[in-house]
Design an enzyme around this catalytic site. Structure first.
Site: not given
Ligand SMILES: *Cc1c(COP(=O)(O)O)cnc(C)c1O
Length: 460
Positions: A110
């Site tokens: 993110k």
């Molecule tokens: C947010 C997250 C996900 C999921 O991603 P999406 O975009 O919500 O499908 C998977 N793994 C980790 C480590 C995350 O922080």
């Protein structure tokens, strides 16, 4: 290029308005009117580094609203904090390519979008007369990435709710050790759903929302999906320099990460299969295997960032699946709201399956995948990435396969140590968190308490 809503009542928005609005005012999600076609550019783009490639892609979506040199500088600055010179490097593990997206400040993917979004907000707010107050709820990763993306920014203030005592110690410290005066960590005495409904209630009070200029940073914000498109290009251009199709396997929860890969494909990148990997909370797997998007209750797993039952970005894909018909999307979403169920017909399922595969991993499969990958290749996966590696091993894919590595294993060390049976050595940044000063405000889980806190603490 203009932006419009999947529900059809909002259209003709600029890039800036789309980014600042977050959720469309008709309740839909904002999408570009059309996707730029870039297949002619790929030869030239192969030699570009991550920020330069990002500028080439993003300039096609931001119109002339940000001058190109400013956009380039913004991307450069966004990725300077990453610990790897490649920003999102690839590692070969057996016959798979792992795309490591966790070299940013909070060790999860993110950061790629939220470091950029912080710069973007700051740029747009320079020209506005009022500050922006970000209000959000987090079960861990989004909150820490958002706080690190927004800390110390002019004109942006963050009120981030997390459930007291219910995020992992590392995640909590990544948030509460940020002492910048524009960051407020609110630990509410409840569960994540309580925090989330407080945020919804306060956004639903339009008078309060306008008076305090509340904004959102969750993954429904178009800029987050946009920033993620870049690493699909970056990876495919390296893994398959001759342009043969590359399969992408994506651990999924809110469908934001894989949606970026879907858009990359529709912009002309040579993508083979798009594989949705889920944990036991498998609503997306049931959709792509049986055409049923039916809500079930969330069960806690070893991959908590994917413990989701309603995927907030899925409506953008449904819009395309409907043949870009807002009336169909409204029907689907209204039916889902009323019954918790959305089903598609055979023709629509065939269309979805023409591009997507899916697979599901329960906790036992996650542990086994981490253990085997460590034993056979000496590489330590985090539990989210393990769902992707499990999916890649389950499906029979020919040609290059890229699995998105979504978090550093040290962020989820308990599960990882359980799998590999030995202690994990944590990166210095995560180890050092234990000794730092923290700040948080513990509040009752009510919207009144949070509202009063915001009224008493807003700056500027
Ligand atoms: C947010 C997250 C996900 C999921 O991603 P999406 O975009 O919500 O499908 C998977 N793994 C980790 C480590 C995350 O922080």
């Amino acid at each position: 290029m203009h932006y419009r809503s999947t529900r059809g009542e909002v259209e003709g928005l600029s890039f800036e308005d789309a980014v600042m609005m977050g959720l469309a005012e008709d309740g839909g999600l904002l999408i570009p009117d059309e996707l730029p076609e870039v297949s002619q550019e790929l030869g030239r783009w192969r030699a570009l580094g991550f920020p330069e490639l990002g500028a080439e892609i993003l300039r096609r979506f931001v119109n002339e609203e940000i001058p190109l040199p400013v956009l380039q500088e913004m991307l450069e600055r966004s990725y300077r904090s990453f610990r790897d010179p490649d920003v999102t490097p690839l590692r070969k593990v057996g016959n798979l390519h792992l795309l490591e997206l966790f070299h940013g400040p909070t060790f999860a993917f993110k950061d790629v979008a939220l470091q950029f979004l912080g710069n973007l907000f700051e740029y747009f707010l320079q020209q506005r007369q009022h500050p922006l107050r970000i209000l959000g709820a987090t079960s861990g990763d989004t909150g820490s990435a958002a706080i690190h993306g927004m800390r110390g920014r002019q004109g942006v203030e963050v009120f981030m709710l997390h459930p007291e005592g219910r995020v992992s110690p590392v995640q909590e410290r990544q948030m509460t050790t940020v002492l910048d005066s524009n960051i407020h960590n609110l630990a509410v005495t409840g569960v994540f759903d309580d925090a989330q409904s407080i945020v919804k209630a306060l956004f639903g009070d339009l008078e309060f929302k306008r008076r305090y200029h509340l904004g959102a940073v969750n993954s429904i914000n178009w800029a987050r999906v946009l920033a993620q498109i870049v690493y699909y290009f970056h990876a495919a251009l390296r893994v398959a320099p001759q342009g043969e199709p590359v399969h992408f396997v994506v651990p999924s929860g809110n469908f934001g990460n894989i949606l970026a890969g879907y858009y990359a494909k529709h912009m002309g990148l040579s993508v083979g299969r798009l594989v949705v990997a889920t944990n036991q909370n498998d609503i997306l797997h049931r959709f792509f295997s049986a055409g049923q998007y039916h809500q079930a209750s969330v069960r806690p797993t070893l991959s908590p960032s994917m413990d989701i039952q309603i995927s907030s970005n899925f409506e953008r894909y449904l819009f395309d699946l409907s043949g870009q018909q807002p009336a169909v999307v409204c029907d689907w979403m209204e039916g889902f709201r009323a019954t918790g169920k959305l089903s598609i017909d055979e023709k629509q399922l065939a269309k979805a399956q023409a591009e997507f595969d899916s697979a599901r991993a329960d906790d036992a499969a996650i542990l086994e995948t981490i253990r085997k990958t460590h034993r056979d290749h000496g590489y330590v996966l985090d539990p989210h990435t393990a769902t992707g590696v499990h999916a890649a091993r389950t499906l029979d894919l020919e040609g290059p396969v890229v699995v998105l590595a979504c978090a550093h294993p040290g962020k989820f060390s308990q599960a990882v140590e359980q799998a590999i049976g030995e202690p994990l050595s944590l990166p210095a940044e995560l180890q050092g968190l234990a000794g730092l000063e923290t700040r948080k405000h513990v509040l009752p889980a009510t919207s009144e308490a949070v509202r009063e806190f915001i009224e008493a603490h807003v700056q500027g």
